[in-house]
Design a protein around this motif. Sequence first.
Motif, short mmCIF file in Angstrom:
data_model
loop_
_atom_site.label_atom_id
_atom_site.label_comp_id
_atom_site.label_asym_id
_atom_site.label_seq_id
_atom_site.Cartn_x
_atom_site.Cartn_y
_atom_site.Cartn_z
N PHE A 1 -12.02 -1.32 -13.53
CA PHE A 1 -12.39 0.09 -13.39
C PHE A 1 -11.15 0.96 -13.18
O PHE A 1 -10.98 1.99 -13.84
N LEU A 2 -10.25 0.54 -12.30
CA LEU A 2 -9.06 1.35 -12.02
C LEU A 2 -8.12 1.42 -13.21
O LEU A 2 -7.35 2.38 -13.35
N LEU A 3 -8.15 0.42 -14.07
CA LEU A 3 -7.34 0.45 -15.29
C LEU A 3 -7.96 1.32 -16.37
O LEU A 3 -7.29 1.75 -17.30
N SER A 4 -9.26 1.58 -16.27
CA SER A 4 -10.02 2.20 -17.36
C SER A 4 -9.88 3.72 -17.38
O SER A 4 -9.47 4.34 -16.40
N PRO A 5 -10.26 4.34 -18.50
CA PRO A 5 -10.25 5.80 -18.60
C PRO A 5 -11.16 6.49 -17.58
O PRO A 5 -10.94 7.65 -17.25
N ALA A 6 -12.17 5.77 -17.09
CA ALA A 6 -13.06 6.36 -16.09
C ALA A 6 -12.33 6.70 -14.80
O ALA A 6 -12.79 7.53 -14.01
N ALA A 7 -11.18 6.07 -14.58
CA ALA A 7 -10.39 6.31 -13.38
C ALA A 7 -9.17 7.18 -13.67
O ALA A 7 -8.19 7.14 -12.93
N SER A 8 -9.24 7.99 -14.72
CA SER A 8 -8.06 8.73 -15.16
C SER A 8 -7.58 9.78 -14.16
O SER A 8 -6.44 10.26 -14.28
N PHE A 9 -8.41 10.15 -13.17
CA PHE A 9 -7.95 11.09 -12.14
C PHE A 9 -7.86 10.41 -10.78
O PHE A 9 -7.87 11.04 -9.74
N ILE A 10 -7.74 9.09 -10.80
CA ILE A 10 -7.59 8.31 -9.56
C ILE A 10 -6.20 7.69 -9.55
O ILE A 10 -5.85 6.92 -10.44
N SER A 11 -5.41 8.04 -8.57
CA SER A 11 -4.08 7.46 -8.41
C SER A 11 -3.67 7.53 -6.95
O SER A 11 -4.01 8.48 -6.24
N GLY A 12 -2.95 6.51 -6.51
CA GLY A 12 -2.47 6.49 -5.13
C GLY A 12 -3.52 6.06 -4.12
O GLY A 12 -3.35 6.28 -2.92
N THR A 13 -4.58 5.41 -4.57
CA THR A 13 -5.64 5.03 -3.65
C THR A 13 -5.79 3.51 -3.59
O THR A 13 -5.25 2.77 -4.40
N VAL B 1 0.85 -1.20 0.00
CA VAL B 1 0.00 0.00 0.00
C VAL B 1 0.88 1.25 0.00
O VAL B 1 0.65 2.20 -0.76
N SER B 2 1.93 1.25 0.84
CA SER B 2 2.83 2.39 0.87
C SER B 2 3.56 2.55 -0.45
O SER B 2 3.73 3.68 -0.96
N PHE B 3 4.00 1.44 -1.04
CA PHE B 3 4.65 1.50 -2.35
C PHE B 3 3.70 2.10 -3.39
O PHE B 3 4.11 2.91 -4.23
N THR B 4 2.45 1.69 -3.36
CA THR B 4 1.44 2.21 -4.29
C THR B 4 1.35 3.72 -4.20
O THR B 4 1.34 4.43 -5.22
N GLU B 5 1.29 4.23 -2.98
CA GLU B 5 1.16 5.67 -2.77
C GLU B 5 2.41 6.41 -3.25
O GLU B 5 2.32 7.50 -3.84
N VAL C 1 -1.04 4.66 -10.42
CA VAL C 1 -0.78 3.48 -9.61
C VAL C 1 -1.82 3.41 -8.49
O VAL C 1 -1.93 4.33 -7.68
N ASN C 2 -2.59 2.36 -8.47
CA ASN C 2 -3.61 2.16 -7.44
C ASN C 2 -3.53 0.74 -6.90
O ASN C 2 -2.74 -0.08 -7.38
N ALA C 3 -4.38 0.44 -5.93
CA ALA C 3 -4.43 -0.91 -5.37
C ALA C 3 -5.88 -1.33 -5.18
O ALA C 3 -6.76 -0.49 -4.99
N VAL C 4 -6.11 -2.62 -5.22
CA VAL C 4 -7.39 -3.22 -4.87
C VAL C 4 -7.15 -4.15 -3.69
O VAL C 4 -6.21 -4.95 -3.70
N ALA C 5 -8.00 -4.03 -2.67
CA ALA C 5 -7.86 -4.84 -1.46
C ALA C 5 -9.06 -5.78 -1.35
O ALA C 5 -10.11 -5.38 -0.86
N PRO C 6 -8.92 -7.02 -1.79
CA PRO C 6 -10.02 -7.97 -1.65
C PRO C 6 -10.19 -8.39 -0.19
O PRO C 6 -9.20 -8.57 0.54
#
Length: 299
Positions: free
Chosen positions: A240-252, A175-179, A192-197
């Motif tokens: 979703f996080l890979l898609s253009p819809a997430a283009s302003f999402i990073s570090g989460t 998670v820290s590396f992602t941020e 760069v984002n993360a998914v936590a299942p």
Amino acid sequence: MSDPAQRYQSVFAPDLFKGQVIVVTGGGSGIGRCTAHELAALGATPVLVGRSEAKLQTVAGEIADDGGQAAVAACDIRDEAAVKRAVASIVARHGRIDALVNNAGGQYIAPLDSISAKGWDAVVATNLTGGFLMARECYTQAMKAHGGAIVNIVADIWGSMPGMGHSGAARAGMVSFTETAAVEWAANGVRVNAVAPGYIASSGMDHYPPEAAGMLREMRKTVPLGRFGTEAETSAAIVFLLSPAASFISGTVLRVDGARPQVRMGWPMGMPDAEAAAHGAVKPFDGFHRAQTPKVFSS
């Protein structure tokens, strides 16, 4: 080729990733296999990375049978030299890497005082160091020049992971590396984002010892939504996080856990009633036509 009705039922547009090359580590089983199938159904060429070439080839064959295409790059992500070679071969073959799903991982159940240094290092190498090496090489060899997206798969570490402290420490590190990577690589157009299942009904559950079966079957009772998640629900978050819809999402970090970390003493844990389960937000999404029920639930 399979019947169109028996192909991946993604909620995303069919050509969302048309022409893209997306690396998926741990692509031979579980969430990685499911995600590779969905990406292929959306027009991408997933490159399956893992240690067992036979398992990767099986999944690539499934994707081909469903009308998609996939490639295979067998590699131990814990081996720096092997990772460098694998990424170089992907770039040489495909000319680009548009995205990385850093999914490979693994752990075993053990209290902290019984974990050896060798055991600790093995889990950290798989769940943290290997993910770092894959991300670094995909960035330096491809994404630094033309941008891209990375999704790191972590875990439900909120409240940490008693009984699997080695994995909890490694996942928290990821998670820290992602941020950090989200900041350092942003200028080159890399998100760069993360998914936590949380508790996902995946083949990974069958890797635990038989004596853990009872505990695994009971875990859903600690989830406010009253059930396990599906591989397809996890894959949808990744896509979703890979898609253009997430283009302003990073570090989460996007949690896929049915609100399990919010459970508190003093709040009654009632299961959703039948009508809510059938029609409400708790109804499972099962878009993966090749999903396999973990053996622990069928025994």
